[in-house]
Design an enzyme around this catalytic site. Structure first.
Site, PDB file in Angstrom:
ATOM      1  N   LYS A   9       0.840  -1.205   0.000  1.00 57.11           N
ATOM      2  CA  LYS A   9       0.000   0.000   0.000  1.00 57.11           C
ATOM      3  C   LYS A   9       0.878   1.259   0.000  1.00 57.11           C
ATOM      4  O   LYS A   9       2.090   1.181   0.243  1.00 57.11           O
ATOM      5  CB  LYS A   9      -0.911  -0.029   1.235  1.00 57.11           C
ATOM      6  CG  LYS A   9      -1.951  -1.158   1.224  1.00 57.11           C
ATOM      7  CD  LYS A   9      -2.853  -1.080   2.453  1.00 57.11           C
ATOM      8  CE  LYS A   9      -3.915  -2.155   2.441  1.00 57.11           C
ATOM      9  NZ  LYS A   9      -4.829  -2.052   3.615  1.00 57.11           N
ATOM     10  N   TYR A  49     -11.914  -2.715  -3.793  1.00 56.36           N
ATOM     11  CA  TYR A  49     -12.486  -2.765  -2.443  1.00 56.36           C
ATOM     12  C   TYR A  49     -14.013  -2.742  -2.468  1.00 56.36           C
ATOM     13  O   TYR A  49     -14.629  -2.336  -1.491  1.00 56.36           O
ATOM     14  CB  TYR A  49     -11.941  -1.604  -1.616  1.00 56.36           C
ATOM     15  CG  TYR A  49     -10.513  -1.824  -1.133  1.00 56.36           C
ATOM     16  CD1 TYR A  49     -10.194  -2.908  -0.303  1.00 56.36           C
ATOM     17  CD2 TYR A  49      -9.479  -0.965  -1.490  1.00 56.36           C
ATOM     18  CE1 TYR A  49      -8.903  -3.115   0.160  1.00 56.36           C
ATOM     19  CE2 TYR A  49      -8.173  -1.163  -1.021  1.00 56.36           C
ATOM     20  CZ  TYR A  49      -7.898  -2.247  -0.208  1.00 56.36           C
ATOM     21  OH  TYR A  49      -6.611  -2.442   0.252  1.00 56.36           O
ATOM     22  N   ARG A  85      -1.633 -14.312   3.845  1.00 56.60           N
ATOM     23  CA  ARG A  85      -2.369 -13.769   4.996  1.00 56.60           C
ATOM     24  C   ARG A  85      -1.557 -13.961   6.278  1.00 56.60           C
ATOM     25  O   ARG A  85      -1.508 -13.070   7.131  1.00 56.60           O
ATOM     26  CB  ARG A  85      -3.741 -14.449   5.148  1.00 56.60           C
ATOM     27  CG  ARG A  85      -4.714 -14.264   3.994  1.00 56.60           C
ATOM     28  CD  ARG A  85      -5.284 -12.894   3.835  1.00 56.60           C
ATOM     29  NE  ARG A  85      -5.841 -12.308   5.023  1.00 56.60           N
ATOM     30  CZ  ARG A  85      -6.551 -11.164   5.023  1.00 56.60           C
ATOM     31  NH1 ARG A  85      -6.796 -10.515   3.882  1.00 56.60           N
ATOM     32  NH2 ARG A  85      -7.007 -10.652   6.137  1.00 56.60           N
ATOM     33  N   ARG A 102       2.608  -6.636   9.235  1.00 54.70           N
ATOM     34  CA  ARG A 102       1.849  -5.603   9.936  1.00 54.70           C
ATOM     35  C   ARG A 102       2.306  -5.475  11.388  1.00 54.70           C
ATOM     36  O   ARG A 102       2.370  -4.368  11.938  1.00 54.70           O
ATOM     37  CB  ARG A 102       0.355  -5.915   9.843  1.00 54.70           C
ATOM     38  CG  ARG A 102      -0.210  -5.633   8.431  1.00 54.70           C
ATOM     39  CD  ARG A 102      -1.520  -6.329   8.214  1.00 54.70           C
ATOM     40  NE  ARG A 102      -2.241  -5.870   7.033  1.00 54.70           N
ATOM     41  CZ  ARG A 102      -3.382  -6.421   6.604  1.00 54.70           C
ATOM     42  NH1 ARG A 102      -3.914  -7.453   7.248  1.00 54.70           N
ATOM     43  NH2 ARG A 102      -3.982  -5.961   5.519  1.00 54.70           N
ATOM     44  N   ASN A 112      -1.898  -0.075   7.005  1.00 55.22           N
ATOM     45  CA  ASN A 112      -1.296  -1.325   7.480  1.00 55.22           C
ATOM     46  C   ASN A 112      -0.405  -2.012   6.436  1.00 55.22           C
ATOM     47  O   ASN A 112      -0.272  -3.237   6.416  1.00 55.22           O
ATOM     48  CB  ASN A 112      -2.385  -2.263   8.029  1.00 55.22           C
ATOM     49  CG  ASN A 112      -3.471  -2.548   7.008  1.00 55.22           C
ATOM     50  OD1 ASN A 112      -3.359  -2.140   5.847  1.00 55.22           O
ATOM     51  ND2 ASN A 112      -4.516  -3.250   7.421  1.00 55.22           N
ATOM     52  N   HIS A 115      -1.931  -5.210   1.389  1.00 56.69           N
ATOM     53  CA  HIS A 115      -3.231  -5.834   1.120  1.00 56.69           C
ATOM     54  C   HIS A 115      -2.976  -7.276   0.699  1.00 56.69           C
ATOM     55  O   HIS A 115      -1.969  -7.559   0.051  1.00 56.69           O
ATOM     56  CB  HIS A 115      -3.947  -5.101  -0.032  1.00 56.69           C
ATOM     57  CG  HIS A 115      -5.109  -5.886  -0.576  1.00 56.69           C
ATOM     58  ND1 HIS A 115      -6.346  -5.855   0.008  1.00 56.69           N
ATOM     59  CD2 HIS A 115      -5.192  -6.765  -1.607  1.00 56.69           C
ATOM     60  CE1 HIS A 115      -7.156  -6.684  -0.659  1.00 56.69           C
ATOM     61  NE2 HIS A 115      -6.479  -7.234  -1.646  1.00 56.69           N
ATOM     62  N   GLU A 126      -9.442  -9.979  -7.964  1.00 56.56           N
ATOM     63  CA  GLU A 126      -8.536  -8.845  -7.781  1.00 56.56           C
ATOM     64  C   GLU A 126      -7.422  -8.833  -8.834  1.00 56.56           C
ATOM     65  O   GLU A 126      -7.034  -7.771  -9.318  1.00 56.56           O
ATOM     66  CB  GLU A 126      -7.967  -8.866  -6.351  1.00 56.56           C
ATOM     67  CG  GLU A 126      -9.049  -8.582  -5.318  1.00 56.56           C
ATOM     68  CD  GLU A 126      -8.645  -8.856  -3.870  1.00 56.56           C
ATOM     69  OE1 GLU A 126      -7.447  -9.079  -3.590  1.00 56.56           O
ATOM     70  OE2 GLU A 126      -9.552  -8.845  -3.016  1.00 56.56           O
TER      71      GLU A 126
HETATM   72  N1  UDP Z   1      -9.872  -1.018   7.457  1.00 52.85           N
HETATM   73  C1  UDP Z   1      -9.951   0.121   8.232  1.00 52.85           C
HETATM   74  N2  UDP Z   1     -10.763   0.099   9.346  1.00 52.85           N
HETATM   75  C2  UDP Z   1     -11.445  -1.016   9.719  1.00 52.85           C
HETATM   76  C3  UDP Z   1     -11.351  -2.161   8.928  1.00 52.85           C
HETATM   77  C4  UDP Z   1     -10.538  -2.132   7.804  1.00 52.85           C
HETATM   78  O1  UDP Z   1      -9.333   1.140   7.929  1.00 52.85           O
HETATM   79  O2  UDP Z   1     -12.143  -0.969  10.758  1.00 52.85           O
HETATM   80  C5  UDP Z   1      -9.006  -1.008   6.254  1.00 52.85           C
HETATM   81  C6  UDP Z   1      -7.687  -1.701   6.512  1.00 52.85           C
HETATM   82  O3  UDP Z   1      -6.655  -0.955   5.883  1.00 52.85           O
HETATM   83  C7  UDP Z   1      -7.859  -3.044   5.851  1.00 52.85           C
HETATM   84  C8  UDP Z   1      -8.796  -2.720   4.692  1.00 52.85           C
HETATM   85  O4  UDP Z   1      -9.645  -1.706   5.191  1.00 52.85           O
HETATM   86  O5  UDP Z   1      -6.614  -3.581   5.437  1.00 52.85           O
HETATM   87  C9  UDP Z   1      -9.628  -3.886   4.200  1.00 52.85           C
HETATM   88  O6  UDP Z   1     -10.289  -4.470   5.313  1.00 52.85           O
HETATM   89  P1  UDP Z   1     -10.339  -6.044   5.497  1.00 52.85           P
HETATM   90  O7  UDP Z   1     -11.286  -6.341   6.601  1.00 52.85           O
HETATM   91  O8  UDP Z   1     -10.584  -6.693   4.182  1.00 52.85           O
HETATM   92  O9  UDP Z   1      -8.862  -6.374   6.034  1.00 52.85           O
HETATM   93  P2  UDP Z   1      -7.631  -7.133   5.311  1.00 52.85           P
HETATM   94  O10 UDP Z   1      -8.208  -8.155   4.391  1.00 52.85           O
HETATM   95  O11 UDP Z   1      -6.845  -6.064   4.598  1.00 52.85           O
HETATM   96  O12 UDP Z   1      -6.848  -7.734   6.437  1.00 52.85           O
HETATM   97 MG    MG Z   2      -9.691  -8.067   3.005  1.00 51.42          MG
END
Ligand code: UDP
Ligand code: MG
Length: 138
Positions: A9, A49, A85, A102, A112, A115, A126
């Site tokens: 990111k 997203y 992940r 992270r 964070n 992605h 994606e």
């Molecule tokens: N995010 C955020 N606030 C939240 C949840 C998610 O800013 O409460 C952002 C965060 O950067 C995250 C992205 O939205 O990486 C996508 O969310 P997801 O739940 O898909 O998390 P990821 O798959 O990235 O772990």
């Molecule tokens: Mg996600």
């Protein structure tokens, strides 16, 4: 063999973490089959997203993801989706274990560093949003 989609990111690029992120993936045995540096349009970011549309953090997330260049990648390997992940760590850096990207480099959930697709289906979708077929090898 499984493919996944992951992306450094804008905060990760700004902090100079691109090489470190790639190193961790390669060290785990994942093979890079696509990589580029791009600045996403608002439309592409929204496509990426789309699942989060309507959530309280959505607008901030899209603004952030288009705030600077990103490094999207396609990786291939056994259980590539869950491997990536695991290497990334929990979404909220406060809950991410030491030794994860992270956990080691992020402070805020909104910034964070990386992605990563959450399933094979998401990964395929994606990949198609961000890459054209001729940008992938193998
Ligand atoms: N995010 C955020 N606030 C939240 C949840 C998610 O800013 O409460 C952002 C965060 O950067 C995250 C992205 O939205 O990486 C996508 O969310 P997801 O739940 O898909 O998390 P990821 O798959 O990235 O772990
Ligand atoms: Mg996600």
């Amino acid at each position: 063999m499984e493919r996944t989609f992951t992306m450094v990111k804008p905060d990760g690029v700004r902090k100079g973490l691109t090489g470190e992120v790639i190193r961790r993936y390669e060290k785990a045995g994942l093979k890079l089959i696509g990589l580029k540096m791009v600045r996403l349009s608002e439309e592409k970011a929204g496509e990426l997203y789309f699942i989060h549309k309507g959530k309280p953090f959505y607008n901030e997330l899209v603004e952030f993801i288009i705030s600077g260049p990103v490094i999207p990648m396609v990786l291939e390997g056994d259980n590539a989706v869950s491997q990536v992940r695991d290497i990334m760590g929990a979404t909220d850096p406060k809950e991410a274990a030491p030794g994860t990207i992270r956990g080691d480099f992020a402070e805020e959930i909104s910034e964070n560093v990386v992605h990563g697709a959450d399933s094979v289906e998401s990964a395929n979708r994606e990949i198609q949003v961000i890459f054209s077929q001729d940008e992938l090898v193998g």
